[in-house]
Design an enzyme around this catalytic site. Structure first.
Site, short mmCIF file in Angstrom:
data_model
loop_
_atom_site.label_atom_id
_atom_site.label_comp_id
_atom_site.label_asym_id
_atom_site.label_seq_id
_atom_site.Cartn_x
_atom_site.Cartn_y
_atom_site.Cartn_z
N SER A 213 0.75 -1.24 -0.09
CA SER A 213 0.03 -0.11 0.13
C SER A 213 0.96 1.27 -0.02
CB SER A 213 -0.90 -0.16 1.07
OG SER A 213 -2.02 0.97 1.04
N GLU A 335 -8.98 -5.28 -4.73
CA GLU A 335 -8.53 -4.12 -3.78
C GLU A 335 -9.45 -3.24 -3.15
OE1 GLU A 335 -5.29 -3.78 -3.05
OE2 GLU A 335 -4.38 -4.89 -4.26
N HIS A 425 -7.80 -5.48 -0.35
CA HIS A 425 -6.51 -4.96 -0.06
C HIS A 425 -5.90 -5.37 1.23
CE1 HIS A 425 -3.71 -1.37 -0.58
NE2 HIS A 425 -4.16 -1.15 0.69
#
Length: 515
Positions: A213, A335, A425
């Site tokens: 990330s 995601e 995610h």
């Protein structure tokens, strides 16, 4: 009886540029925690580039993690828990090395020759550049040390207003302010690794940077930063959003909004340099709540300043100016679905209104072309994740001049399916850091999937470790090229696909996003 991996004893002393630091031995590794790599960024050094580490006398206690950067307390899975120490004085890192590593210089006369230096893996945490902590239990990295024979480093870097808002316009010759402070911190940490890691048994000429990330945005940004060139030799980007880097005009507008939220319009410099951490967090909250007019952006992000970061990373990759080191890069299956969960504030176009406004502000001519491939399918909710993470990563994998391996992480569990998020995610962190048997993983696999998670964990760690040692994954995983677009799908049974999601890729072609 406790496993020997969980017995904690005093560890060895190692000499660093700041002085001697004594670590501890725990979980089958030597580890040194809270080691300064720069001076405390407080007082006159607030909002300044990192300064050289301040030497200390005697032996520093390296058994405890240093304070984490100023942030909201969201829990210690990736950030700060209720009891996690927090302070502006947070520029420290943690090092873990194998028990067999030869430490701190040449071996004593008459002893066996030292082992060959180990590859070094340097981890940058995620958290949208507003939360994150190298002390999070998630990021201990002991598996890379024990089974991978690597030296593992995790880094605290400044986040939020103190790390990524561009207040440089408010500086003066007498009291300058630099920008891109979190990025500068990361470079300073890599310089510390270059200068010190041999004392911990690591090889300064075999450094892999990796992150997830915001940590992966850091990786792809560092690859486009000339000042970072030569400080690392391999890179892994897990769910990067490489387009989340903005020009100075937009960044300074966000900074002005922050100053207003802080109530410091009359004297911005005094307000910024004297505000308490609590006041800074409050102003950041106000700024974030006012960002609905620019959906799909994050104000705390690296800034294209024409100096440290001369151009957007995507431009650097597509122009052949990014570091051409071996790269593993990929995203997760769904995601954006994480950000549909309650209390998560990052806007990745989960609403129709935000999606419409994003296209209106960027490239309205592509709106119908993009939406056509999502209309009438369950994939509509994945548009935001594709916009922020997947398609920009595809642009990098298509353009990278060095060896590159692409992946997509698809492993889900019945619990994640019931939640509607699937392989969203951050889910690959369980595999990368060997978390299959933690309490969190037990909950995620309560209805099944534990063995599958253990299996993908074994394969991912093997590939990441082999990459750190040799610059290529261990398993059957062909390199990516624009003709075949071979991509590894990580799932219960891994497979390689050619140009997965081709229709979506073609629909997004030509999309450049915000400047």
């Amino acid at each position: 009886m406790r496993s020997r991996h969980h017995v904690t004893t005093p560890g060895p002393e190692v000499k660093t540029t700041g002085g001697l630091v004594r670590g501890l031995t725990t979980h089958g590794v030597h580890t040194w925690r809270g080691v300064p790599y720069a001076a405390p960024p407080v007082g006159e050094y607030r909002l300044r580039a990192p300064q050289p580490v301040v030497p200390w006398e005697g032996v520093r206690d390296g058994s405890r993690f240093g304070p984490v950067p100023i942030q909201e307390r969201i829990g210690d899975f990736i950030g700060a828990g209720r009891k996690t120490p927090m302070a502006e004085d947070s520029l420290t890192l943690n090092v873990s090395a194998p028990l067999t590593a030869h430490l701190d210089g040449p071996a004593p006369q008459g002893s066996a020759p030292p082992d060959k230096p180990r590859p070094v893996m340097v981890w940058f945490y995620g958290g949208a550049f507003v939360v994150g902590a190298s002390s999070a239990p998630t990021y201990r990295g002991y598996d890379f040390v024990r089974r991978g024979d690597c030296v593992f480093v995790s880094v605290n870097y400044r986040i939020g207003a103190l790390g990524y808002l561009d207040f440089s316009a408010y500086g003066t010759p007498e009291r300058p302010i630099e920008n891109n402070l979190g990025l500068r911190d990361q470079i300073a940490a890599l310089e510390w690794v270059r200068d010190n890691i041999a004392a911990f048994g690591g090889d300064p000429d075999q450094v892999t940077i990796f992150g997830e990330s915001a940590g992966a945005i850091s990786v792809t940004t560092l690859m486009a930063t000339p000042a970072a060139r030569g400080l690392f030799h391999r890179a892994i980007a897990e769910s990067s959003a490489p387009g989340m880097v903005f020009g100075q005009q937009r960044a300074r507008a966000w900074a002005a909004g922050f100053v207003t939220a802080l109530g410091a319009d009359d004297d911005p410099l005094a307000g910024l340099t004297t505000a308490t951490p609590h006041q800074l967090l409050g102003a950041a909250q106000v700024l974030r709540d006012r960002l609905g007019d620019q959906p799909g952006t994050i104000p705390t992000a690296p800034v294209v300043d024409g100096d440290l970061l001369p151009e957007p990373p995507l431009d650097a990759f597509e122009g052949g100016r990014a570091a051409d080191v071996p790269l593993i890069i990929g995203t997760n299956d769904t995601e954006g679905r994480l950000f549909e969960l309650p209390r998560l504030r990052l806007d990745v176009l989960v609403s129709d209104d935000s999606m419409e406004r994003m296209f209106a502000l960027t490239q309205p001519e592509l709106r119908d072309q993009v939406l056509a491939v999502y209309a009438g399918t369950p994939h509509r909710k994945d548009l935001g994740g594709d916009y922020m993470f997947w398609y920009p990563s595809i642009r990098i994998v298509q353009a990278h001049r060095g060896p590159v391996w692409a992946y997509r992480y698809d492993l889900t569990t019945p619990v994640l399916d019931l939640m509607g998020v699937r392989a969203t995610h951050g889910m690959e962190l369980y595999a990368v850091f060997g978390l299959a048997d933690t309490n969190a993983a037990r909950w995620l696999t309560a209805l099944g999937g534990r063995q599958a998670l253990r299996g993908v964990q074994e394969r991912v760690q093997t590939d990441w470790i082999h990459f750190a040692h040799h610059g290529a994954p261990a398993s059957h995983w062909p390199t990516y090229d624009p003709q075949t677009r071979l991509t590894k799908i990580l799932d219960r049974v891994d497979r390689v696909e050619s140009d997965p999601r081709r229709e979506r890729r073609l629909a997004w072609e030509g999309f450049r996003g915000y400047d």
